[in-house]
Write an enzyme that holds these catalytic residues in place. Sequence first.
Site, PDB file in Angstrom:
ATOM      1  CD  GLU A  21      -2.834  -0.916   2.419  1.00 32.29           C
ATOM      2  OE1 GLU A  21      -2.476  -1.382   3.530  1.00 32.29           O
ATOM      3  OE2 GLU A  21      -3.901  -0.306   2.258  1.00 32.29           O
ATOM      4  CE  LYS A  98      -6.607   1.926   2.800  1.00 32.95           C
ATOM      5  NZ  LYS A  98      -5.647   1.368   3.795  1.00 32.95           N
TER       6      LYS A  98
END
Length: 120
Positions: A21, A98
């Site tokens: 990420e 998210k």
Amino acid sequence: MDTVFIRGLRVDTVIGIHDWEKAQPRPLILDLELATDAARAAATDHIDDALDYDAVARRIRREVTDNRAELIETLAERCATVLREEFGIPWVRLRINKPGAIGVDIDVGVEIERGSRQND
Ligand SMILES: Nc1nc2c(c(=O)[nH]1)N=C([C@H](O)[C@@H](O)CO)CN2
């Protein structure tokens, strides 16, 4: 108590607990509700007496974009602190979504509320 709201503010940033990420930014969607005195702004009809949502959006974008975090909770707390300390907002509700973090078309995130809701 009145509120200024900003919903659907998309900000791309590097966020997450996994190494993969941290390789590239991803979108976060922010929703904000901010205590204000709408009557005070209306009395003068001047932006200096209003909570300028454009200025808030620009500053929150910068806070999220320019700083790294692993958890969305960390970003949410930082944004709430900016809103209360730099804009003097007594009460804020902030949601960070998210999207896709746990699956396609699934929303996941955190919502925090800081300060006191002062009634008139
Ligand atoms: N409460 C939280 N749980 C999780 C977070 C977070 O930021 N707050 N983040 C992750 C991962 O980064 C996930 O979004 C990607 O796999 C997992 N849980």
